[in-house]
Design an enzyme around this catalytic site. Structure first.
Site, PDB file in Angstrom:
ATOM      1  N   LYS A 172       0.844  -1.201   0.000  1.00  0.00           N
ATOM      2  CA  LYS A 172       0.000   0.000   0.000  1.00  0.00           C
ATOM      3  C   LYS A 172       0.880   1.251   0.000  1.00  0.00           C
ATOM      4  CE  LYS A 172      -3.994   1.830   2.597  1.00  0.00           C
ATOM      5  NZ  LYS A 172      -4.915   1.572   3.720  1.00  0.00           N
ATOM      6  N   SER A 222      -9.766   1.515   2.769  1.00  0.00           N
ATOM      7  CA  SER A 222      -8.958   2.309   1.876  1.00  0.00           C
ATOM      8  C   SER A 222      -7.903   1.493   1.124  1.00  0.00           C
ATOM      9  CB  SER A 222      -8.251   3.410   2.667  1.00  0.00           C
ATOM     10  OG  SER A 222      -7.379   2.848   3.633  1.00  0.00           O
ATOM     11  N   SER A 260      -9.895  -0.778   6.928  1.00  0.00           N
ATOM     12  CA  SER A 260      -9.359  -0.625   5.571  1.00  0.00           C
ATOM     13  C   SER A 260      -8.712  -1.852   4.957  1.00  0.00           C
ATOM     14  CB  SER A 260      -8.365   0.533   5.529  1.00  0.00           C
ATOM     15  OG  SER A 260      -9.086   1.724   5.408  1.00  0.00           O
TER      16      SER A 260
HETATM   17  N1  GLN Z   1     -12.997   4.005   6.422  1.00  0.00           N
HETATM   18  C1  GLN Z   1     -12.367   4.333   7.658  1.00  0.00           C
HETATM   19  C2  GLN Z   1     -11.923   5.775   7.625  1.00  0.00           C
HETATM   20  O1  GLN Z   1     -12.151   6.392   6.642  1.00  0.00           O
HETATM   21  C3  GLN Z   1     -11.204   3.441   7.907  1.00  0.00           C
HETATM   22  C4  GLN Z   1     -10.000   3.790   7.175  1.00  0.00           C
HETATM   23  C5  GLN Z   1      -8.863   2.859   7.449  1.00  0.00           C
HETATM   24  O2  GLN Z   1      -9.031   1.820   8.079  1.00  0.00           O
HETATM   25  N2  GLN Z   1      -7.684   3.284   7.038  1.00  0.00           N
HETATM   26  O3  GLN Z   1     -11.357   6.290   8.536  1.00  0.00           O
END
Ligand code: GLN
Length: 453
Positions: A71, A146, A170
């Site tokens: 990532k 994400s 994410s």
């Molecule tokens: N969707 C969640 C957020 O926007 C989690 C994001 C993540 O786990 N990096 O914060």
């Protein structure tokens, strides 16, 4: 499958070079459409040749010859660490994160850097400066975020294993939407050194793969204490990939999750998976109470906003990239402005402190539940993933994480395997285990995988 692939590489039936070349060919063919990779490692073949020599000498590590996608918020030396943002468009890693050092020591080959929601703040994989990622398993729906590119790269067969990061879901959310396996380790299990923060008290790096073995092997390698991360715990790392049969455990299902699940087809699927698992492993299903779990989303966001605001202060355009506020997308800006507001002295204690105390309540909920059961099963999302390109407001978007956020708030570990499909959309099954019980978690995930549920 990873175990078989490693055996083939070890026995010389497949060289590391061939493995990498096969992936590079596929990436060339498919990445334009899927947009899983932002960057492909130009030296991957050369690195594979070196590893082939080590394999011949019998000196190669546990990941020898495997292609690992990373990532774009995890530092890798000489690769663009963009966080999929214009802010860091031209920023290249100047060191290897702890997890990358460990992967390289075991002769894994970094094949490229993956697409993601900007600064890991998102749920759909659409907020990248480099354009949205497409879900290879269900192109009309979002891949999830994400860690969208990491999940899509795995699902499309463009790498062996990928790394993602999980702050509130994410890793698990895109694993579910793309029909693959992913795990969020317990907080402190994996060093965060080299990971660009979304929210430092929740972030964890974890693996995504088509099979449980690949995730287990990868976690075995990246887990453990590091001198560079003071919150990484000194707990022994077990042999996660040597699976043990599960017998007679107590499986928790919570009516509190059921109530929050908007699409009953999803909950019914999860419930029937839990029943199959119980039957196969002579286990018992128990209902457990998680009375504060409905507050998870409201608790998580004020903490993330404040920590993200604080973490991004270094992105002022002097040392790293350009000034974030001038170059970021809407969601990132919302969190910076929101975090700044919540941190103001006049709000002292109103939001942030309150959120921290509810976080403790949710943790206690899980502590109590784990006195009665060994693991807990839930869906990953309360409804089907949005259609690609659908405009959803922040409140609705945040609600998609209602079932994944609790694990981050409680600091426990949680993994996802494919449960089945609803309307041809892949649906993940989420399993929670107590903090640092990754071995149990993997053993249960393996049983689920073998059940083919
Ligand atoms: N969707 C969640 C957020 O926007 C989690 C994001 C993540 O786990 N990096 O914060």
């Amino acid at each position: 499958m990873i175990k078989e692939k490693l055996a083939k590489i070890k026995s010389g039936k497949l060289s590391a070079k061939e493995n990498i070349e096969n992936f590079l060919k596929l990436i060339k063919e498919k990445n334009n459409e899927i947009n899983a990779f932002i960057y492909v490692n130009k030296d991957a073949v050369k690195q594979a040749e070196i590893i082939d020599k080590k394999i011949k000498q019998g000196k190669a590590g546990k990941l020898a010859g495997l292609a690992i996608a990373v990532k774009s918020n995890i530092n890798v030396i000489d690769m663009p660490i963009t966080c999929a943002s214009k802010t860091l468009e031209n920023y290249y890693g100047v060191f290897d994160s702890d997890v990358i050092k460990r992967i390289k020591q075991e002769d894994g080959i970094i094949i490229g850097m993956t697409n993601m929601d900007e600064f890991a703040a998102g749920i759909t994989g659409e907020s990248s400066y480099f354009g949205p990622t497409i879900n290879p398993s269900c192109p009309e729906r979002v891949p999830g975020g994400s860690s969208s590119g990491s999940a899509a790269a795995v699902a499309a067969g463009m790498c062996d294993i990928a790394l993602g990061s999980d702050t509130g879901g994410s890793i698990r959310n895109p694993a579910s939407n793309c029909g693959i396996v992913g795990i969020k380790p317990s907080y402190g299990r994996v060093s965060r050194y080299g990971l660009i923060d979304l929210s430092m008290s929740f972030d964890q790096i974890g693996p995504l793969c088509k099979d449980v073995f690949g995730c287990a092997l990868m976690l075995e390698i990246i887990a453990g204490k590091s001198d560079y991360d003071s919150i990484s715990y000194d707990r022994p790392v077990e042999k996660y990939a040597d699976f043990k049969k599960i017998n007679k455990i107590k499986i928790g299902l919570s009516p509190d999750f059921e109530k929050l699940c908007k699409d009953k087809r999803i909950y019914n699927l999860i419930k029937s998976c839990a029943e199959k698992l119980a039957k196969k492993t002579n286990s018992e299903i128990k209902n457990i109470n998680l009375k504060y779990v409905d507050l998870a989303v409201q608790t998580y966001y004020p903490i993330v906003y404040v920590e993200f605001f604080s973490g991004t202060r270094k992105l002022d355009g002097r040392k790293y990239g350009s000034k974030i506020e001038d170059n970021c997308g809407e969601e990132v800006l919302r969190r910076i402005i929101g975090g700044k507001e919540i941190s103001k002295a006049e709000y002292h204690g109103t939001y942030y402190r309150k959120a921290l105390s509810v976080k403790d309540l949710i943790k206690k909920d899980f502590d109590n539940a784990f006195k009665d059961v060994d693991i807990i099963i839930s869906p990953v999302t309360p409804s089907l993933p949005p259609k690609l390109g659908d405009k959803i407001n922040p409140e609705k978007a945040y609600a998609f994480d209602a079932f994944t956020i609790p694990a981050n708030l409680a600091g426990i570990c949680s993994g996802v395997v494919k449960a089945g499909e609803v309307d041809n959309v892949p649906i993940g099954l989420q399993i929670f285990a107590p903090a640092f019980r990754e071995k149990l978690l993997f053993d249960v995930m393996k049983e689920c995988e073998d059940l083919n549920i």
